[in-house]
Design a protein around this motif. Structure first.
Motif, PDB file in Angstrom:
ATOM      1  N   PRO A  58      32.898  13.443  -0.657  1.00 13.17           N
ATOM      2  CA  PRO A  58      31.928  12.479  -0.123  1.00 13.17           C
ATOM      3  C   PRO A  58      31.449  11.541  -1.215  1.00 13.17           C
ATOM      4  CG  PRO A  58      30.859  14.584  -0.470  1.00 13.17           C
ATOM      5  CD  PRO A  58      32.322  14.798  -0.795  1.00 13.17           C
ATOM      6  N   ARG A  59      31.246  10.328  -0.862  1.00 17.30           N
ATOM      7  CA  ARG A  59      30.680   9.326  -1.758  1.00 17.30           C
ATOM      8  C   ARG A  59      29.340   8.877  -1.188  1.00 17.30           C
ATOM      9  NH1 ARG A  59      33.475  10.083  -6.336  1.00 17.30           N
ATOM     10  NH2 ARG A  59      35.741  10.049  -5.948  1.00 17.30           N
ATOM     11  N   ARG A  60      28.373   8.785  -2.050  1.00 16.17           N
ATOM     12  CA  ARG A  60      27.014   8.440  -1.612  1.00 16.17           C
ATOM     13  C   ARG A  60      26.614   7.074  -2.137  1.00 16.17           C
ATOM     14  NH1 ARG A  60      27.019  13.918  -2.360  1.00 16.17           N
ATOM     15  NH2 ARG A  60      26.078  15.150  -0.665  1.00 16.17           N
ATOM     16  N   ILE A  61      25.999   6.333  -1.248  1.00 18.35           N
ATOM     17  CA  ILE A  61      25.413   5.050  -1.630  1.00 18.35           C
ATOM     18  C   ILE A  61      23.913   5.177  -1.433  1.00 18.35           C
ATOM     19  CG2 ILE A  61      25.221   2.598  -1.063  1.00 18.35           C
ATOM     20  CD1 ILE A  61      28.117   2.637  -0.226  1.00 18.35           C
ATOM     21  N   ARG A  62      23.151   4.866  -2.462  1.00 18.02           N
ATOM     22  CA  ARG A  62      21.703   4.998  -2.407  1.00 18.02           C
ATOM     23  C   ARG A  62      21.063   3.618  -2.319  1.00 18.02           C
ATOM     24  NH1 ARG A  62      20.492  10.240  -3.679  1.00 18.02           N
ATOM     25  NH2 ARG A  62      22.145  11.391  -4.771  1.00 18.02           N
ATOM     26  N   ALA A  63      20.022   3.561  -1.505  1.00 13.35           N
ATOM     27  CA  ALA A  63      19.266   2.315  -1.368  1.00 13.35           C
ATOM     28  C   ALA A  63      17.796   2.627  -1.550  1.00 13.35           C
ATOM     29  CB  ALA A  63      19.514   1.685  -0.009  1.00 13.35           C
ATOM     30  N   ARG A  64      17.120   1.806  -2.312  1.00  8.44           N
ATOM     31  CA  ARG A  64      15.685   1.970  -2.532  1.00  8.44           C
ATOM     32  C   ARG A  64      14.943   0.855  -1.820  1.00  8.44           C
ATOM     33  NH1 ARG A  64      14.285   5.805  -5.845  1.00  8.44           N
ATOM     34  NH2 ARG A  64      12.168   4.966  -5.993  1.00  8.44           N
ATOM     35  N   ALA A  65      13.790   1.222  -1.286  1.00  7.25           N
ATOM     36  CA  ALA A  65      12.987   0.239  -0.557  1.00  7.25           C
ATOM     37  C   ALA A  65      11.540   0.355  -1.007  1.00  7.25           C
ATOM     38  CB  ALA A  65      13.094   0.466   0.946  1.00  7.25           C
ATOM     39  N   THR A  66      10.869  -0.758  -1.022  1.00  7.37           N
ATOM     40  CA  THR A  66       9.463  -0.813  -1.418  1.00  7.37           C
ATOM     41  C   THR A  66       8.691  -1.608  -0.381  1.00  7.37           C
ATOM     42  OG1 THR A  66      10.044  -0.723  -3.760  1.00  7.37           O
ATOM     43  CG2 THR A  66       7.832  -1.485  -3.213  1.00  7.37           C
ATOM     44  N   ARG A  67       7.495  -1.128  -0.082  1.00  7.75           N
ATOM     45  CA  ARG A  67       6.673  -1.842   0.906  1.00  7.75           C
ATOM     46  C   ARG A  67       5.206  -1.760   0.487  1.00  7.75           C
ATOM     47  NH1 ARG A  67       6.920   0.424   6.807  1.00  7.75           N
ATOM     48  NH2 ARG A  67       9.120  -0.138   6.511  1.00  7.75           N
ATOM     49  N   ARG A  68       4.553  -2.886   0.594  1.00  7.92           N
ATOM     50  CA  ARG A  68       3.123  -2.896   0.338  1.00  7.92           C
ATOM     51  C   ARG A  68       2.395  -2.776   1.675  1.00  7.92           C
ATOM     52  NH1 ARG A  68      -0.776  -7.837  -1.769  1.00  7.92           N
ATOM     53  NH2 ARG A  68      -2.715  -6.592  -1.779  1.00  7.92           N
ATOM     54  N   ILE A  69       1.468  -1.840   1.703  1.00  6.82           N
ATOM     55  CA  ILE A  69       0.670  -1.626   2.913  1.00  6.82           C
ATOM     56  C   ILE A  69      -0.717  -2.176   2.654  1.00  6.82           C
ATOM     57  CG2 ILE A  69      -0.160   0.065   4.586  1.00  6.82           C
ATOM     58  CD1 ILE A  69       1.964   1.987   3.527  1.00  6.82           C
ATOM     59  N   ALA A  70      -1.085  -3.198   3.355  1.00  6.31           N
ATOM     60  CA  ALA A  70      -2.425  -3.783   3.258  1.00  6.31           C
ATOM     61  C   ALA A  70      -2.977  -3.849   4.675  1.00  6.31           C
ATOM     62  CB  ALA A  70      -2.374  -5.158   2.617  1.00  6.31           C
ATOM     63  N   GLU A  71      -3.760  -2.833   5.015  1.00  8.34           N
ATOM     64  CA  GLU A  71      -4.227  -2.710   6.397  1.00  8.34           C
ATOM     65  C   GLU A  71      -5.714  -2.350   6.418  1.00  8.34           C
ATOM     66  OE1 GLU A  71      -0.028  -0.837   8.100  1.00  8.34           O
ATOM     67  OE2 GLU A  71      -1.878   0.325   8.174  1.00  8.34           O
ATOM     68  N   ALA A  72      -6.330  -2.622   7.533  1.00  8.36           N
ATOM     69  CA  ALA A  72      -7.711  -2.212   7.802  1.00  8.36           C
ATOM     70  C   ALA A  72      -7.805  -1.840   9.267  1.00  8.36           C
ATOM     71  CB  ALA A  72      -8.695  -3.324   7.456  1.00  8.36           C
ATOM     72  N   TRP A  73      -8.520  -0.802   9.557  1.00  9.88           N
ATOM     73  CA  TRP A  73      -8.663  -0.374  10.947  1.00  9.88           C
ATOM     74  C   TRP A  73      -9.981   0.385  11.111  1.00  9.88           C
ATOM     75  CZ3 TRP A  73      -5.651   2.116   7.388  1.00  9.88           C
ATOM     76  CH2 TRP A  73      -5.874   3.466   7.193  1.00  9.88           C
ATOM     77  N   GLU A  74     -10.350   0.606  12.337  1.00 11.20           N
ATOM     78  CA  GLU A  74     -11.541   1.384  12.665  1.00 11.20           C
ATOM     79  C   GLU A  74     -11.128   2.594  13.480  1.00 11.20           C
ATOM     80  OE1 GLU A  74     -14.327  -1.099  14.669  1.00 11.20           O
ATOM     81  OE2 GLU A  74     -15.062  -2.039  12.827  1.00 11.20           O
TER      82      GLU A  74
END
Length: 257
Positions: free
Chosen positions: A4-20
């Motif tokens: 098996p050969r593996r391909i890796r992917a990295r992801a980044t996300r900024r979470i800027a939220e407000a809720w009640e």
């Protein structure tokens, strides 16, 4: 077997939220309310010192009676019986009890904010015998898809953690308020039941009295027996005989007057 050969992917996300959201705490307190009805009765004034001493001994050796500061107590169905040695009185007490429950809750709507960057990694797999542009591209898409899914999960964990932090900040105040309301409700419930348990105790007093008097008179009969036998022995009596049958004690003896 193909490697098996593996391909890796990295992801980044900024979470800027407000809720009640609403934070709520509930408290339940349990208690008991009781009512009593009682009557005191004086013993026959003709009881002599030997009989009273014998009565004290009878009650002292009976494990069903307990003595505290000269007051003997015996529990009976629906109440208890007291014998006051100082005043030579019996006291009959009927007791009624009822369980009560108090509920209290408190809630607050709080505002939460989250400003955080989360990262994740996804993996796509292809095999040596599938090392074509199509399979490699498919593996890359799967890696990105898995990375995005991991980002969604990480974002969910971040939101949940922030919510727990906000709830923890409100915990003490809300719990205290809920407990206060529960205590007030318990007091109301107790007050509502107080009259009824008092009435029930009064209604039970006659039945409790029958049982209590029977037990006390049984002890008093034993005291009479012991006092009479002690008198006979002190006079050097002969033919001493004591028989109990159907609640009646027959004593016989002879002595020279």
């Amino acid at each position: 077997m193909c490697n098996p050969r593996r391909i890796r992917a990295r992801a980044t996300r900024r979470i800027a939220e407000a809720w009640e959201h609403e934070t709520r705490r509930q408290v339940t307190l349990r208690g008991e309310v009781s009512g009593e009805a009682r009557v005191r009765e004086a013993l026959d004034g003709s009881l002599g010192a030997p009989t009273l001493a014998a009565l004290f001994a009878v009650l002292s050796r009976n494990p069903d009676w307990t003595e505290t500061d000269g007051v003997f107590r015996r529990d009976v169905d629906g109440g208890y019986l007291l014998y006051h040695t100082a005043t030579r009185e019996i006291e009959i007490v009927a007791v009624s009890r009822a369980a009560v429950v108090g509920h209290g809750d408190a809630a607050a709507t709080v505002r939460a904010e989250l400003d955080q960057t989360v990262e994740s990694e996804g993996v796509g797999i292809y095999y040596d015998d599938q090392a074509t542009p199509f399979h490699i591209a498919h593996a890359r898409r799967m890696a990105r898809h898995n990375a995005e899914g991991a980002l969604d999960a990480a974002a969910g964990r971040a939101r949940a953690a922030r919510r727990r932090e906000i709830d923890a900040e409100q915990e003490a105040g809300l719990s205290e308020e809920a407990a206060r309301r529960a205590r007030e409700d318990l007091q109301r419930q107790s007050a509502d039941r107080a009259e009824s348990v008092q009435r029930i105790a009064a209604e039970q007093l006659a039945a409790v009295g029958v049982q209590a008097r029977g037990l006390f008179h049984q002890a008093l009969a034993e005291a009479y027996r012991d006092a009479i036998l002690a008198f006979a022995r002190s006079r050097g009596a002969t033919g001493v005989r004591s028989v109990e049958h159907d609640g009646v004690i027959d004593i016989e003896f002879e002595y020279d007057a």
